[in-house]
Design an enzyme around this catalytic site. Structure first.
Site, mmCIF file in Angstrom:
data_model
loop_
_atom_site.group_PDB
_atom_site.id
_atom_site.type_symbol
_atom_site.label_atom_id
_atom_site.label_comp_id
_atom_site.label_asym_id
_atom_site.label_seq_id
_atom_site.Cartn_x
_atom_site.Cartn_y
_atom_site.Cartn_z
ATOM 1 N N HIS A 105 -12.356 -7.087 2.877
ATOM 2 C CA HIS A 105 -11.849 -6.893 1.515
ATOM 3 C C HIS A 105 -10.748 -7.879 1.113
ATOM 4 C CE1 HIS A 105 -14.099 -3.165 1.504
ATOM 5 N NE2 HIS A 105 -13.538 -2.840 2.635
ATOM 6 N N ASP A 116 -0.384 -4.921 3.853
ATOM 7 C CA ASP A 116 -0.195 -3.836 4.834
ATOM 8 C C ASP A 116 -0.943 -4.254 6.101
ATOM 9 O OD1 ASP A 116 -2.688 -3.603 3.512
ATOM 10 O OD2 ASP A 116 -2.816 -1.446 3.864
#
Ligand code: BDR
Ligand code: CA
Length: 312
Positions: free
Chosen positions: A242, A10
Site C-alpha cells: 500500500h 507508522d
C-alpha cells in the site's frame, strides 16, 4: 523538478518497502521523516524509521517522533497482526538497534516549521493514521496555504480492509482524517481502490529477493510474516504494498487514474473510517479531493524493482 517530501509513517513492513523505494528515487528529496503509532507503537515505529534510513545509507535524514495516540478514539494497534509487534515482521532483531536518535522537535512541530520555512515547496506524504497531520493543522492552520500538496495512503471509496468499508489508517483515527480531508488543501488519496490493484506475487517477490543487495535482503526478511495476512485468492499468494503507492504517486502521477470528487470521512458508528464518495455533492461538509481509482500496475512494479536494484 525534485519534489521535497516529509514522509509521515507508522513504520511497518509496507512502510519500510516504501522507504526503500522512495529513498532510491531521484525525483524525491526526503526533507524529513515523521513517525506515528499505527502498525505498532510509536517507540517501535520511530526505531524502525531510524533503522531503515541507516540501512538505506541515508542516516542524516531528520526523524521526528510523533504522537502515540489518536485524537479521540482508542487504538488497539491491530496492525501488529499484519506487521508483528516489532513492525518488521518479527525480523527486526536481525538488524540490531539504530545508531541515530530522533530530533527534539515533535512530528507536528517539524511539519509546521518545514512547511512555513519553504512556502509552496513541501509535499506531505502520510502513510499512517493522520494524527500528526491534524495536530500540525491545529498548531498552524496556515500550512494549508503553504504546503505544496498532500498525498496520502489511506481510505477507499469502494472497499475497506479492517472493516467492510474502512481502511486501517483512516479507521485508526477517523477524527484526524476528517480534519485532514476537509482542510481544503490539494489532497490526493491513494486508497485501497488503487493500492489493491498492485500485487507483488511470489514470482515477483522471488525476483526482488534475488537482487541480493542490502535493500532486497531487508525486504526478504520482513515480508513473509506480512504475507500471511493476504489469504484471499485475489492476492495470488502475494502481497499489496500500500504505502509504496503513495511514493509512486509522488514520483509520477501519470501511473494513476485520478478522479476529482467530494469525499466525506465518517467518524462514528458502524461505518467509522469510511471515506464516502459524495459524487453528487449532497452534503455540505464534503470537500473535493483527487482520488486514485486506477493504476498502471505493470509500470509501477517495474519501477519499484528498478529502484531497489540501485542499492549496493
Ligand atoms: C495501511 O495500513 C497499514 O497497516 C499499512 O502500513 C498501510 O499504511 C493499509 O491499509
Ligand atoms: Ca503505513
Amino acid at each position: 523538478m525534485v519534489r521535497k517530501i516529509i514522509f509521515d509513517t507508522d513504520t511497518g513492513v509496507d512502510d519500510t518497502m516504501a522507504l526503500f523505494f522512495g529513498l532510491a528515487s531521484p525525483e524525491l528529496e526526503f526533507v524529513g521523516i515523521t513517525t506515528v503509532y499505527g502498525n505498532t507503537d510509536i517507540d517501535q515505529c520511530t526505531l524502525n524509521s531510524l533503522r531503515v534510513i541507516e540501512e538505506a545509507g541515508k542516516p542524516d535524514i531528520p526523524v521526528a517522533r510523533g504522537t502515540g495516540h489518536p485524537l479521540v478514539v482508542e487504538t488497539t494497534l491491530g496492525g501488529r497482526a499484519a506487521h508483528h509487534v516489532d513492525g518488521l515482521g518479527g525480523a527486526g532483531h536481525k538488524f540490531g538497534p539504530p545508531k541515530g536518535k530522533p530530533i527534539k522537535a515533535s512530528a507536528a512541530q517539524f511539519i509546521v516549521d518545514m512547511v512555513m520555512a519553504s512556502p509552496g515547496e513541501i509535499t506531505l506524504v502520510p502513510v499512517g493514521p493522520l494524527t500528526n497531520i491534524a495536530l500540525a493543522l491545529r498548531l498552524e492552520p496556515r500550512i494549508v496555504e503553504n504546503v505544496k500538496e498532500v498525498i496520502i495512503m489511506g481510505g477507499g471509496i469502494t472497499l475497506g480492509n479492517v472493516t467492510p468499508v474502512a481502511e486501517a489508517n483512516i479507521h485508526n483515527d477517523p477524527h484526524a482524517a476528517n480534519i485532514v480531508f476537509s482542510a481544503g488543501w490539494p489532497l490526493t488519496m491513494v486508497g485501497l481502490d488503487a493500492t489493491e490493484q498492485v500485487i507483488m506475487d511470489p514470482d515477483y517477490l522471488n525476483a526482488l529477493y534475488g537482487i541480493g543487495n542490502k535493500a532486497a535482503n531487508f525486504i526478504r526478511e520482513i515480508v513473509p510474516f506480512y504475507q500471511g495476512v493476504f489469504q484471499h485468492p485475489k492476492y495470488r499468494g502475494g502481497i499489496c504494498v500500500h504505502d509504496s503507492s503513495a511514493i509512486a504517486c509522488a514520483i509520477d502521477k501519470s501511473l494513476f487514474t485520478i478522479e476529482r470528487m467530494p469525499v466525506y470521512v465518517e467518524t462514528e458508528g458502524h461505518c467509522k473510517g469510511f471515506t464516502v464518495p459524495d459524487r453528487y455533492k449532497r452534503w455540505e461538509d464534503s470537500t473535493e479531493i483527487d482520488v486514485c481509482v486506477g493504476v498502471d500496475s505493470e509500470r509501477y512494479l517495474k519501477l519499484y524493482r528498478e529502484r531497489i536494484s540501485t542499492y549496493q
